[in-house]
Motif scaffolding. Structure first.
Motif, PDB file in Angstrom:
ATOM      1  N   ILE A   1      49.573  51.574  41.903  1.00  0.00           N
ATOM      2  CA  ILE A   1      49.503  50.923  40.589  1.00  0.00           C
ATOM      3  C   ILE A   1      49.584  49.416  40.763  1.00  0.00           C
ATOM      4  O   ILE A   1      50.385  48.904  41.568  1.00  0.00           O
ATOM      5  N   VAL A   2      48.771  48.688  39.999  1.00  0.00           N
ATOM      6  CA  VAL A   2      48.839  47.227  39.979  1.00  0.00           C
ATOM      7  C   VAL A   2      48.758  46.777  38.525  1.00  0.00           C
ATOM      8  O   VAL A   2      47.962  47.299  37.749  1.00  0.00           O
ATOM      9  N   TYR A   3      49.604  45.810  38.163  1.00  0.00           N
ATOM     10  CA  TYR A   3      49.653  45.395  36.758  1.00  0.00           C
ATOM     11  C   TYR A   3      50.186  43.969  36.630  1.00  0.00           C
ATOM     12  O   TYR A   3      50.913  43.480  37.507  1.00  0.00           O
ATOM     13  N   PRO A   4      49.811  43.275  35.531  1.00  0.00           N
ATOM     14  CA  PRO A   4      50.394  41.953  35.271  1.00  0.00           C
ATOM     15  C   PRO A   4      51.850  42.123  34.826  1.00  0.00           C
ATOM     16  O   PRO A   4      52.151  42.950  33.951  1.00  0.00           O
ATOM     17  N   ASN A   5      52.725  41.349  35.426  1.00  0.00           N
ATOM     18  CA  ASN A   5      54.158  41.578  35.250  1.00  0.00           C
ATOM     19  C   ASN A   5      54.699  40.921  33.976  1.00  0.00           C
ATOM     20  O   ASN A   5      55.438  39.937  34.021  1.00  0.00           O
ATOM     21  N   TYR A   6      54.296  41.465  32.837  1.00  0.00           N
ATOM     22  CA  TYR A   6      54.915  41.106  31.547  1.00  0.00           C
ATOM     23  C   TYR A   6      54.801  42.327  30.652  1.00  0.00           C
ATOM     24  O   TYR A   6      54.378  43.399  31.114  1.00  0.00           O
ATOM     25  N   GLU A   7      55.203  42.233  29.412  1.00  0.00           N
ATOM     26  CA  GLU A   7      55.386  43.411  28.562  1.00  0.00           C
ATOM     27  C   GLU A   7      54.185  44.343  28.526  1.00  0.00           C
ATOM     28  O   GLU A   7      54.332  45.560  28.641  1.00  0.00           O
ATOM     29  N   TYR A   8      52.983  43.812  28.373  1.00  0.00           N
ATOM     30  CA  TYR A   8      51.790  44.669  28.309  1.00  0.00           C
ATOM     31  C   TYR A   8      51.632  45.510  29.578  1.00  0.00           C
ATOM     32  O   TYR A   8      51.462  46.731  29.531  1.00  0.00           O
ATOM     33  N   GLY A   9      51.644  44.863  30.734  1.00  0.00           N
ATOM     34  CA  GLY A   9      51.450  45.577  31.996  1.00  0.00           C
ATOM     35  C   GLY A   9      52.561  46.572  32.275  1.00  0.00           C
ATOM     36  O   GLY A   9      52.321  47.687  32.763  1.00  0.00           O
TER      37      GLY A   9
ATOM     38  N   SER B   1      45.066  50.392  37.330  1.00  0.00           N
ATOM     39  CA  SER B   1      45.221  48.950  37.122  1.00  0.00           C
ATOM     40  C   SER B   1      45.223  48.627  35.635  1.00  0.00           C
ATOM     41  O   SER B   1      44.459  49.207  34.860  1.00  0.00           O
ATOM     42  N   SER B   2      46.070  47.687  35.244  1.00  0.00           N
ATOM     43  CA  SER B   2      45.997  47.138  33.885  1.00  0.00           C
ATOM     44  C   SER B   2      45.715  45.635  33.946  1.00  0.00           C
ATOM     45  O   SER B   2      45.990  44.900  33.007  1.00  0.00           O
ATOM     46  N   LEU B   3      45.139  45.194  35.077  1.00  0.00           N
ATOM     47  CA  LEU B   3      44.735  43.799  35.210  1.00  0.00           C
ATOM     48  C   LEU B   3      43.568  43.500  34.267  1.00  0.00           C
ATOM     49  O   LEU B   3      42.766  44.382  33.948  1.00  0.00           O
ATOM     50  N   PHE B   4      43.452  42.236  33.863  1.00  0.00           N
ATOM     51  CA  PHE B   4      42.325  41.817  33.035  1.00  0.00           C
ATOM     52  C   PHE B   4      42.067  40.336  33.284  1.00  0.00           C
ATOM     53  O   PHE B   4      42.864  39.640  33.905  1.00  0.00           O
ATOM     54  N   GLY B   5      40.931  39.850  32.785  1.00  0.00           N
ATOM     55  CA  GLY B   5      40.614  38.428  32.895  1.00  0.00           C
ATOM     56  C   GLY B   5      40.421  37.984  34.331  1.00  0.00           C
ATOM     57  O   GLY B   5      39.977  38.744  35.197  1.00  0.00           O
ATOM     58  N   PRO B   6      40.762  36.718  34.642  1.00  0.00           N
ATOM     59  CA  PRO B   6      40.585  36.194  36.003  1.00  0.00           C
ATOM     60  C   PRO B   6      41.335  36.994  37.059  1.00  0.00           C
ATOM     61  O   PRO B   6      40.857  37.113  38.196  1.00  0.00           O
ATOM     62  N   ASP B   7      42.496  37.563  36.711  1.00  0.00           N
ATOM     63  CA  ASP B   7      43.236  38.382  37.675  1.00  0.00           C
ATOM     64  C   ASP B   7      42.410  39.594  38.101  1.00  0.00           C
ATOM     65  O   ASP B   7      42.366  39.954  39.286  1.00  0.00           O
ATOM     66  N   LEU B   8      41.760  40.229  37.136  1.00  0.00           N
ATOM     67  CA  LEU B   8      40.923  41.390  37.442  1.00  0.00           C
ATOM     68  C   LEU B   8      39.751  40.988  38.328  1.00  0.00           C
ATOM     69  O   LEU B   8      39.442  41.675  39.311  1.00  0.00           O
ATOM     70  N   ALA B   9      39.101  39.883  38.003  1.00  0.00           N
ATOM     71  CA  ALA B   9      37.954  39.432  38.794  1.00  0.00           C
ATOM     72  C   ALA B   9      38.356  39.175  40.242  1.00  0.00           C
ATOM     73  O   ALA B   9      37.643  39.576  41.186  1.00  0.00           O
ATOM     74  N   LYS B  10      39.479  38.508  40.457  1.00  0.00           N
ATOM     75  CA  LYS B  10      39.955  38.227  41.815  1.00  0.00           C
ATOM     76  C   LYS B  10      40.292  39.520  42.562  1.00  0.00           C
ATOM     77  O   LYS B  10      40.013  39.651  43.761  1.00  0.00           O
TER      78      LYS B  10
ATOM     79  N   VAL C   1      45.019  29.844  26.029  1.00  0.00           N
ATOM     80  CA  VAL C   1      45.391  30.647  27.195  1.00  0.00           C
ATOM     81  C   VAL C   1      44.423  31.812  27.410  1.00  0.00           C
ATOM     82  O   VAL C   1      44.066  32.143  28.548  1.00  0.00           O
ATOM     83  N   PHE C   2      43.985  32.443  26.339  1.00  0.00           N
ATOM     84  CA  PHE C   2      43.132  33.635  26.444  1.00  0.00           C
ATOM     85  C   PHE C   2      41.817  33.415  25.704  1.00  0.00           C
ATOM     86  O   PHE C   2      41.419  34.202  24.838  1.00  0.00           O
TER      87      PHE C   2
ATOM     88  N   GLY D   1      47.925  35.682  35.500  1.00  0.00           N
ATOM     89  CA  GLY D   1      47.091  34.518  35.767  1.00  0.00           C
ATOM     90  C   GLY D   1      47.284  33.897  37.129  1.00  0.00           C
ATOM     91  O   GLY D   1      46.649  32.890  37.456  1.00  0.00           O
ATOM     92  N   LYS D   2      48.136  34.499  37.957  1.00  0.00           N
ATOM     93  CA  LYS D   2      48.433  33.898  39.258  1.00  0.00           C
ATOM     94  C   LYS D   2      48.449  34.943  40.375  1.00  0.00           C
ATOM     95  O   LYS D   2      49.239  34.868  41.304  1.00  0.00           O
ATOM     96  N   ILE D   3      47.580  35.922  40.278  1.00  0.00           N
ATOM     97  CA  ILE D   3      47.573  36.988  41.279  1.00  0.00           C
ATOM     98  C   ILE D   3      47.208  36.445  42.666  1.00  0.00           C
ATOM     99  O   ILE D   3      46.306  35.621  42.802  1.00  0.00           O
ATOM    100  N   ASP D   4      47.947  36.890  43.666  1.00  0.00           N
ATOM    101  CA  ASP D   4      47.587  36.646  45.064  1.00  0.00           C
ATOM    102  C   ASP D   4      46.790  37.870  45.500  1.00  0.00           C
ATOM    103  O   ASP D   4      47.336  38.833  46.049  1.00  0.00           O
ATOM    104  N   ALA D   5      45.497  37.847  45.211  1.00  0.00           N
ATOM    105  CA  ALA D   5      44.679  39.050  45.330  1.00  0.00           C
ATOM    106  C   ALA D   5      44.650  39.609  46.750  1.00  0.00           C
ATOM    107  O   ALA D   5      44.704  40.827  46.952  1.00  0.00           O
ATOM    108  N   GLY D   6      44.570  38.741  47.745  1.00  0.00           N
ATOM    109  CA  GLY D   6      44.525  39.212  49.125  1.00  0.00           C
ATOM    110  C   GLY D   6      45.765  39.996  49.503  1.00  0.00           C
ATOM    111  O   GLY D   6      45.679  41.079  50.093  1.00  0.00           O
ATOM    112  N   ALA D   7      46.929  39.467  49.148  1.00  0.00           N
ATOM    113  CA  ALA D   7      48.187  40.137  49.482  1.00  0.00           C
ATOM    114  C   ALA D   7      48.334  41.446  48.711  1.00  0.00           C
ATOM    115  O   ALA D   7      48.814  42.454  49.260  1.00  0.00           O
ATOM    116  N   VAL D   8      47.929  41.444  47.455  1.00  0.00           N
ATOM    117  CA  VAL D   8      48.020  42.658  46.631  1.00  0.00           C
ATOM    118  C   VAL D   8      47.120  43.748  47.200  1.00  0.00           C
ATOM    119  O   VAL D   8      47.528  44.906  47.353  1.00  0.00           O
ATOM    120  N   VAL D   9      45.891  43.389  47.530  1.00  0.00           N
ATOM    121  CA  VAL D   9      44.941  44.360  48.083  1.00  0.00           C
ATOM    122  C   VAL D   9      45.462  44.925  49.392  1.00  0.00           C
ATOM    123  O   VAL D   9      45.390  46.139  49.643  1.00  0.00           O
TER     124      VAL D   9
END
Length: 401
Positions: free
Chosen positions: A169-177, A227-236, A39-40, A206-214
């Motif tokens: 604020i934007v973050y991945p919606n699980y414990e870390y974020g 932001s606490s995004l990372f990985g592919p979510d951050l890139a998008k 996964v990571f 891993g499933k960010i809808d980047a356009g809608a979030v932005v």
């Protein structure tokens, strides 16, 4: 033809061999390791190499307690239930001495609870949630990596200096974020009471809808973004935000954005001026880091990522605990971990007796782009011990047991 003289000579040779190779006389000490390799992979492939380098160095130096060490790994698929099953199998079938590893915070918490039930030492390598050493802490779990609270606290001074009032604020919606967001809001509000949080976007990992979030963040017209995004979510997010002009005139802080695992794939799209924590591996000139860097590059013909440092330091922590305990008895190992001092590529660290959190620090600075690549153009190292709450606050958060 065998003679008495040749038999005696052979016996003498075997005796001499046993004296010069005591590290190989017994079965290896197995350490059970669990992680989300599939996964990571961006973080955990280098992490595994860091572990391998540490194991090689320890065994070349004679092992520990006169025995080699061996890391036995299992993939948990990023799933807490799978991680617990893997932990059970490692203990019951593989007969490992104790457990290390995990990446996602929810998986780390699940294995920590399992370790508590089984009364087995668990050195959590990477899960960043504060709960693992505070709210849901237990006597058998210790954590290596700089936590969400610590890394957020390291970014707060820069955020306060800017004195921006409207934050999104934007973050991945699980414990870390969730943990990172809670820490940021609490710490910034303490230093800047007039701050307003005008938008909050929790995205599926891993499933960010980047356009809608932005678009949602842009509609809130923030002065700054955390932001606490990372990985592919951050890139998008970076690409969509750049295309739509979200970052123009807006200060951005990203918790892990300077880690090579997540920065390097952006290449020349790396966002100039963002405030981040990270790992400027090619600029660190300390003796301990140079020794690690040289050994890593010699073995793998590649540069280390932050995962490499974490994997290496986790194994070295495990070995230091065994040496200090002088035993594989769980209670002696746990006692050895409290106050344990370990040398790492970032310098010496200590596992604090009060909350089992290591004092590993990290690098804080701003991003830039040079020669078509993102890098940390300014940075400073912050010791982990300087980014932790007071002992009185820890005592209030950590269960008495």
């Amino acid at each position: 033809m065998l003679t008495r003289k040749s038999l005696l000579a052979g016996a003498s040779a075997l005796a001499a061999l046993s004296l010069v190779a005591p590290a190989f006389a017994q079965e290896p000490i197995k350490i059970g390791e669990i992680n989300s390799y599939k996964v990571f992979a961006a973080f955990l492939d280098p992490y595994k190499k860091g572990m391998e380098l540490a194991v090689d160095q320890v065994n070349a130096a004679g092992g520990v307690l006169g025995r080699k060490i061996e890391v036995v790994s299992r993939d948990d698929n990023g799933n807490p239930a799978d991680a617990v099953r893997a932990a059970e199998e490692l203990l019951s079938r593989e007969k490992v001495a104790f457990l290390i590893g995990t990446f996602p915070s929810n998986v780390g918490l699940a294995v920590a609870d399992f370790a508590k039930q089984k009364k087995t030492l668990f050195i959590a390598a990477e899960p960043l949630t504060d709960k693992i050493v505070w709210d849901q802490a237990n006597p058998y779990t210790f954590r290596l990596r700089t936590s969400t609270y610590m890394q957020t606290a390291m970014l707060i001074p820069d955020a306060v200096k800017l004195h921006k009032k409207r934050w999104a604020i934007v973050y991945p919606n699980y414990e870390y974020g969730q943990s990172a967001t809670a820490a940021f809001k609490k710490l910034l509000k303490e230093k800047q009471p007039d701050v307003e949080f005008v938008a909050e976007q929790a995205t599926p990992l891993g499933k960010i809808d980047a356009g809608a979030v932005v678009q949602a963040l842009a509609d809130a017209k923030p002065d700054a973004i955390f932001s606490s995004l990372f990985g592919p979510d951050l890139a998008k997010f970076v690409r969509a935000g750049s295309e739509r002009g979200l970052f123009k005139g807006v200060e951005v802080f990203d918790l892990l954005g300077g880690e090579p695992e997540y920065l390097d794939p952006l290449k020349d799209e790396a966002p100039d001026g963002w405030y981040v924590t990270g790992y400027p591996w090619n600029d660190i000139k300390t003796p301990e880091h140079k020794k690690f860097l040289d050994a890593y590059q010699a073995k793998f013909k590649d540069y280390p990522r932050l995962g490499s440092v974490v994997g290496y330091s986790t194994v070295m922590s495990a070995v230091a605990a065994i040496k200090k305990a002088g035993s594989l008895d769980q209670e002696k190992l746990v006692a050895a971990m409290a106050g344990l001092a370990v040398d790492t590529p970032f310098g010496p660290i200590t596992y604090r007796p009060i909350d089992h959190q290591s004092t590993m620090g990290t690098f804080v600075g701003q991003l830039g782009v040079k020669d078509g690549k993102g890098y940390m153009k300014t940075w400073r190292f912050v010791d982990g011990k300087d980014a932790l709450p007071s002992d009185d606050d820890v005592k209030k958060m950590r269960p008495a047991n």
